[in-house]
Motif scaffolding. Structure first.
Motif, short mmCIF file in Angstrom:
data_model
loop_
_atom_site.label_atom_id
_atom_site.label_comp_id
_atom_site.label_asym_id
_atom_site.label_seq_id
_atom_site.Cartn_x
_atom_site.Cartn_y
_atom_site.Cartn_z
N VAL A 1 40.32 45.10 31.50
CA VAL A 1 39.68 44.96 32.81
C VAL A 1 40.73 45.06 33.92
N LEU A 2 41.89 44.48 33.65
CA LEU A 2 42.95 44.56 34.65
C LEU A 2 43.32 46.02 34.93
N ALA A 3 43.45 46.77 33.84
CA ALA A 3 43.78 48.20 34.01
C ALA A 3 42.68 48.90 34.79
N PHE A 4 41.42 48.55 34.47
CA PHE A 4 40.28 49.15 35.16
C PHE A 4 40.35 48.85 36.66
N VAL A 5 40.63 47.58 36.96
CA VAL A 5 40.66 47.16 38.37
C VAL A 5 41.78 47.86 39.12
N ILE B 1 39.34 49.88 55.23
CA ILE B 1 38.33 48.89 54.91
C ILE B 1 37.99 49.10 53.45
N ASP B 2 37.62 48.03 52.77
CA ASP B 2 37.31 48.15 51.35
C ASP B 2 35.89 47.66 51.08
N LEU B 3 34.95 48.59 51.04
CA LEU B 3 33.56 48.20 50.81
C LEU B 3 33.26 48.05 49.33
N SER B 4 34.23 48.39 48.48
CA SER B 4 33.97 48.31 47.04
C SER B 4 34.32 46.93 46.49
N GLN B 5 34.80 46.05 47.36
CA GLN B 5 35.32 44.77 46.88
C GLN B 5 34.31 43.95 46.08
N VAL B 6 33.11 43.78 46.64
CA VAL B 6 32.12 42.95 45.97
C VAL B 6 31.74 43.57 44.63
N LEU C 1 48.00 53.11 48.57
CA LEU C 1 47.64 52.80 47.18
C LEU C 1 47.82 51.31 46.93
N LEU C 2 48.98 50.78 47.33
CA LEU C 2 49.28 49.37 47.05
C LEU C 2 48.23 48.46 47.70
N ARG C 3 47.86 48.75 48.94
CA ARG C 3 46.93 47.86 49.63
C ARG C 3 45.59 47.81 48.93
N TYR C 4 45.12 48.97 48.48
CA TYR C 4 43.81 48.94 47.81
C TYR C 4 43.92 48.29 46.43
N VAL C 5 45.08 48.41 45.80
CA VAL C 5 45.26 47.73 44.51
C VAL C 5 45.26 46.21 44.72
N ILE C 6 45.96 45.76 45.76
CA ILE C 6 45.97 44.32 46.06
C ILE C 6 44.54 43.84 46.28
N SER C 7 43.80 44.60 47.08
CA SER C 7 42.42 44.22 47.36
C SER C 7 41.59 44.13 46.08
N ALA C 8 41.76 45.12 45.20
CA ALA C 8 40.98 45.12 43.96
C ALA C 8 41.39 43.96 43.06
N SER D 1 36.49 29.17 49.17
CA SER D 1 37.69 29.71 48.53
C SER D 1 37.45 31.09 47.92
N VAL D 2 36.32 31.32 47.29
CA VAL D 2 36.06 32.66 46.74
C VAL D 2 35.97 33.68 47.88
N LEU D 3 35.20 33.30 48.90
CA LEU D 3 35.07 34.17 50.07
C LEU D 3 36.43 34.42 50.69
N GLY D 4 37.24 33.36 50.76
CA GLY D 4 38.55 33.48 51.39
C GLY D 4 39.47 34.41 50.62
N ILE D 5 39.43 34.29 49.29
CA ILE D 5 40.30 35.17 48.49
C ILE D 5 39.90 36.62 48.70
N LEU D 6 38.59 36.88 48.72
CA LEU D 6 38.12 38.24 48.99
C LEU D 6 38.57 38.68 50.38
#
Lengths: 707, 324
Positions: free
Chosen positions: B96-100, B64-69, B211-218, B46-51
């Motif tokens: 933290v939310l703002a940071f992310v 691609i988002d290599l900063s995810q981990v 912008l939105l896609r990378y925010v979702i990913s983060a 599940s953690v892997l899946g959410i990522l």
């Protein structure tokens, strides 16, 4: 001159604004930012760390730099070919392990250890190259995966064999020397890195495989379409990278005499940052080994200094990440906006105050007063021609002219109704002249000096002159060869109007008004072209004087005609013959009565003359207005002027209707008629000159009657 | 011409493989079919899946988002650190939310407005996030969860013996599914991944969408970080150097989402995650040590990328210059 104008003159004529633009056109200018960054980094951290510049300290700190530079050079080769190699860290580690195990476990000589390290590097690189080059996988992800594979292999090997390495008691003075020794104050790693950098630089810039790499990186599709073996080239770039990483791995093996779990960890991040910070472009084509080396120095310095200065864990990654992001963004933005910046700064007008001139108004009574004679000329080739800049007639009375389409068209005597394409030059033929043997010589716009044999064969005579040392732009290339004439000894005198702009940008040259026009001479016997005179405002027409002792040439934007002495006491010098004309002079040719014809391509206007005294106005005009709203010399009204050896104006002719010959760039007298050409015209004009010698021809004037 | 829904698509192959692997493992491996183990599989996935959901959203729109981990570990660690330092819950979470969100915006900004290739933008931002948080905000490599925190309760929570994160994964999947399927920007994401220039030309707001896609990913990465904390009662920032990132890409690629974008959906992520979960679990039961597991996973990922490039070949004439 008012004080304000004097200050403007000083500001724009003595501060060399144009140099900035010229430097920006140079590829080496890209090195400036990384170079400054390198100097700042080395100086800053070097001063912050006590004892940094001590020789003993330098030898040790540069040892690691040598290894790192080798890796970055390999990675840069891959990046220049348009790829990326993240697996360098793993290759580095595996090669180090190969060297260590060959030496310590199998007890083989040092050179075998070196070979094994190189072999591991080459093999791993070939694996990457096969995947990316031949299978065309995405370079980044593929090498990311091979990085993990290599790392996993290395971890497995280290766990199983590290103990065997530690227990070995093999030793060799060569091994230790490579690892610890120094030669002339330099460690082996640095020496090898320097040698490799030189080899790689020469190979990239001076050899066929190197050019192929740059071509593939610059435009993969064009390289493919022009027959370069793209896949093989990409493959080879990865092999090179693998070899470099292998070599670096061997060096660290010698230095540490072992291989631990940390060897080569995160090296790829450092190496990529170094390559990019140095200024190598992602996506390839732009970059150099010098940039790789500068980047390696910056990153290694930064990385090691932060550790030595005792910053906490993570600071390094943060700084590296910021550097990478900043460098990549800068690089991409610069690449995208470079031409905009260049447009912003390249045009650098100077202050010019043209002398007062007699009026050219019809009926004004001055010797320059225009009349309507040219409007009555007969039209030759009306509607068939485009852009006969110059016209000339041969011994058989046939008429030749250049066209905008790159052709030289011949109209047949006696009525000049029939025509044929005599030769195709590929450029815009401007000035024309006949050599003694009937060879037609032409200044082909933006190409150079060409000869066309009587059978229509085109041959290049010259496309370059001597390079002057003070010029930043390459002034050896002929950018705008304009008109020419031939001396009795066969030497060809010709003009190159500007060194700062290509021929089609002549409006910019006129707006800038910077004197860069030249008079050159080409000697067909030796094939050598030399620059005789420099720093004229758009040199244009050239004509050998009737006595053959001097050459007359026009300086268009300054509205002057000069005489360059070939013989006599003033040989080799120039003097001004006519100054302060109301029109911009173009070609000059001989007249039958021992005087000269001169074309005016356009007339001076008070508005543009005034703008010449306001360089900042013209600068802002070129930056803020679209180019069809620029103010530049009037070319809608021209004329033909006759003057004598002393520069006295004898006669002025014009076309007040503006229909037949608004802009005149050339005219030739032939058997009592004047033939008129215009670079923007759609015809050649011909009209009978009152009182001219009906038997005089240019050919006989230059080369005597037919023998 | 192949009809939609017929033939062996990659998605079906993956699903069939997962089933076969499951049956083989269930028959061949002692303890695999044990209910606790099955729960462990789904839980680990599940953690892997959410990522992977976040990664999928980015990849479908060509990125691609290599900063995810890095975001996952460091945002979680910083959050826990602030709680340990006695900051109020709400403030810590909001900070933290703002940071992310800022990191997501920064990634998107670099990609959309800076024209930086996503790979480099996120590689750099990942390093910055790790370096910044590690050096400035947290004191040690591992940050424990303060006792009695709600995350602890969340980690222990069971709904009919199934750990709650399975439901969270399902919920996240549903949300992303709804986003991709039913919202305008979700549908546009496919157009953007399929042909970026065309999407831009017809007036799709590609830059804000980036912008939105990378925010979702983060944000999903942050959620995964919280979930990890609730599972392990701490966050170990060493996860950055682990192969988790490759596992995420593995899930996405193996599930059948082409790296060139424009293809795939939530189904593919779920399928890929299950397959990888089963595989990892089987390897663990077989007692294959971690480093060999890494090797095997990497080789499988390489094979997946090769197959991906064979099934979605790049055209030499239309491939974008510098698209590495």
């Amino acid at each position: 001159m008012t004080l304000r104008e004097t200050l403007q003159r000083w500001r724009y004529n003595f501060i060399p604004d144009h140099l900035l633009g010229e430097i920006l056109t140079k590829r080496w200018a890209d090195n400036a930012i990384p170079f400054l960054a390198m100097v700042a980094t080395v100086a800053g951290f070097g001063l912050a760390i006590p004892g940094f510049f001590k020789p003993s300290s330098l030898v040790e700190s540069t040892r690691q730099l040598g290894e790192f530079t080798i890796v970055v050079i390999g990675l840069s080769v891959v990046m220049l070919a348009g790829g990326i190699d993240l697996s360098v860290g793993s290759i580095f580690a595996l090669a180090a392990f190969a060297a260590v195990s060959t030496f310590f476990i199998f007890g083989l000589p040092v050179w075998v250890a070196l070979l094994s390290a190189l072999a591991v590097g080459a093999l791993f690189g070939a694996f990457n190259g096969y995947l990316v080059g031949y299978l065309r996988l995405r370079a980044f992800l593929t090498t990311l995966v091979t990085l993990v594979i290599g790392r996993a292999l290395y971890d497995i090997l280290v766990i199983n064999f590290a103990a065997a390495v530690q227990q070995s008691d093999v030793s060799s003075p060569i091994w230790d020397f490579i690892g610890d020794g120094q030669f002339m104050g330099l460690s082996m790693a640095v020496i090898i890195a320097l040698v490799l950098a030189v080899i790689a630089h020469v190979a990239l810039t001076r050899s066929r495989p190197g050019w192929h790499i740059l071509a593939v990186g610059g435009s993969r599709r064009s390289a493919h379409n022009s027959g370069i073996r793209v896949r093989e080239t990409v493959f080879m770039s990865y092999v090179v990278s693998g070899l470099c990483a292998g070599l670096a791995g061997f060096l660290i093996a010698c230095r540490l005499s072992g291989a631990g779990p940390g060897t080569g960890l995160n090296l790829e991040m450092l190496a990529i940052t170094a390559a990019v910070v140095g200024g190598n472009s992602l996506g390839g084509g732009r970059g150099s080994i010098a940039k790789a080396v500068m980047g390696a120095i910056i990153v290694m310095m930064m990385n090691n200094s932060l550790i030595r200065l005792g910053f906490g864990t993570g600071t390094n990654q943060m700084v590296l990440g910021l550097m990478l992001a900043a460098a990549v963004t800068l690089d991409i933005r610069w690449l995208k906006n470079r031409h905009k910046v260049l447009n912003e700064v390249y045009v650098a007008p100077v202050h010019v105050r043209l002398p007062e001139t007699p009026s050219a108004l019809p009926g004004s009574g001055s010797s320059f007063a225009l009349n309507n004679v040219l409007s009555k000329a007969d039209a030759i080739g009306l509607g068939e021609l485009e852009g006969p800049e110059d016209v000339i007639l041969d011994r058989d009375d046939h008429l030749y002219c250049g066209t905008r389409h790159g052709e030289i068209v011949r109209f047949f005597a006696p009525d000049y109704r029939r025509s044929e394409v005599f030769a195709h030059t590929g450029g815009f033929p401007l000035g024309l002249a006949f050599a003694q043997d009937g060879t037609l010589l032409s200044c082909v716009g933006a190409m150079g000096l060409y000869a066309i044999s009587p059978r229509g064969e085109v041959r290049q005579l010259s496309a370059e002159t001597n390079r002057s040392y003070r010029s930043i732009v390459d002034d050896a290339r002929l950018r705008d060869p304009n008109d020419l004439d031939v001396a009795p000894d066969g030497r060809i005198f010709f003009t190159d109007s500007t060194t700062r702009y290509d021929a089609h940008d002549w409006t910019l040259d006129s707006i800038e008004n910077r004197p860069t026009g030249r008079l050159l001479v080409h000697d067909p016997k030796t094939g050598i072209t030399r620059t005789l005179l420099d720093n004229y405002r758009y040199t244009n027409g050239v004509c050998l004087a009737h006595d053959g002792k001097s050459v007359l040439f026009a300086e268009s934007w300054a509205c002057r005609v000069h005489r360059y002495w070939l013989e006599g006491p003033k040989a080799g010098t120039a003097e001004c013959l006519i100054d302060g004309m109301p029109g911009y002079p173009d070609n000059i040719n001989r007249a039958s009565d021992g005087t000269y014809w001169m074309a005016w391509l356009g007339m001076r206007t008070p508005s543009f003359d005034l703008s010449l005294r306001h360089p900042s106005f013209r600068k802002h005009m070129t930056r803020r207005l679209p180019n069809d709203e620029w103010l530049f010399p009037n070319i809608n009204t021209g004329g033909v002027v006759k003057f004598d050896e002393q520069g006295t104006i004898i006669q002025t002719m014009g076309d007040l209707t503006g229909v037949s010959h608004p802009m005149v760039t050339s005219m030739r007298e032939h058997k009592g008629h004047l033939f008129i050409g215009g670079i923007l015209n759609n015809r050649i004009g011909r009209f009978k000159i009152e009182g001219a010698d009906p038997n005089w021809t240019g050919m006989s004037s230059y080369w005597g009657s037919r023998s | 011409m192949e009809q939609r829904g017929q033939g062996w698509t990659q998605e079906r192959i993956v699903f069939a493989l997962a089933v076969v692997l499951f049956i083989v493992a269930a028959l061949g491996l002692r303890g695999f079919a044990d209910p606790n183990n099955l729960i462990a599989i789904v839980r680990s996935v599940s953690v892997l899946g959410i990522l992977a959901l976040g990664m999928a959203v980015v990849i479908i729109g060509r990125g691609i988002d290599l900063s995810q981990v890095s975001v996952m570990a460091m945002s979680g660690a910083w959050y826990l650190q602030m709680l340990n330092d006695g900051r109020p819950e709400g403030m810590a979470l909001l900070t933290v939310l703002a940071f992310v969100v800022f990191i997501g915006l920064a990634n998107g900004f670099l990609v959309a407005y800076g024209d930086v290739p996503p790979i480099f933008a996120t590689l750099a931002s990942g390093a910055v996030v790790y370096g910044l948080v590690r050096s400035q905000f947290i004191g040690s490599e591992t940050v424990p969860l303060p006792p009695g925190h709600w995350l602890e309760a969340l980690g222990r929570m069971r709904l009919v013996t199934v750990p709650v994160e399975v439901f969270l994964f399902a919920g996240a999947s549903l949300l992303i599914f709804l986003f991709l399927r039913y919202t305008t920007w979700g549908r546009y994401t496919y157009l953007m991944g399929d042909n970026f220039q065309a999407a831009r030309t017809i007036g799709i707001p590609v830059r804000p969408m980036n912008l939105l896609r990378y925010v979702i990913s983060a944000l999903l990465a942050f959620a995964a970080g919280l979930l990890t904390a609730s599972n392990l009662f701490s966050i170990n920032t060493r996860v950055i150097t682990s192969t988790l990132l490759y596992d995420i890409i593995l899930v996405v690629v193996i599930g059948g989402i082409g790296l060139s974008g424009g293809k795939g959906g939530v189904r593919n992520v779920v399928g890929g995650a299950l397959l990888i979960g089963i595989m990892l679990n089987a390897m663990t039961i077989l007692d294959i040590s971690n480093i060999y597991q890494n090797l095997i996973k990497a080789i499988i990922l390489l094979a997946a990328i090769i197959i991906d490039s064979l099934m979605n070949p790049r055209d030499e004439q239309t491939a974008q210059q510098g698209d590495i």
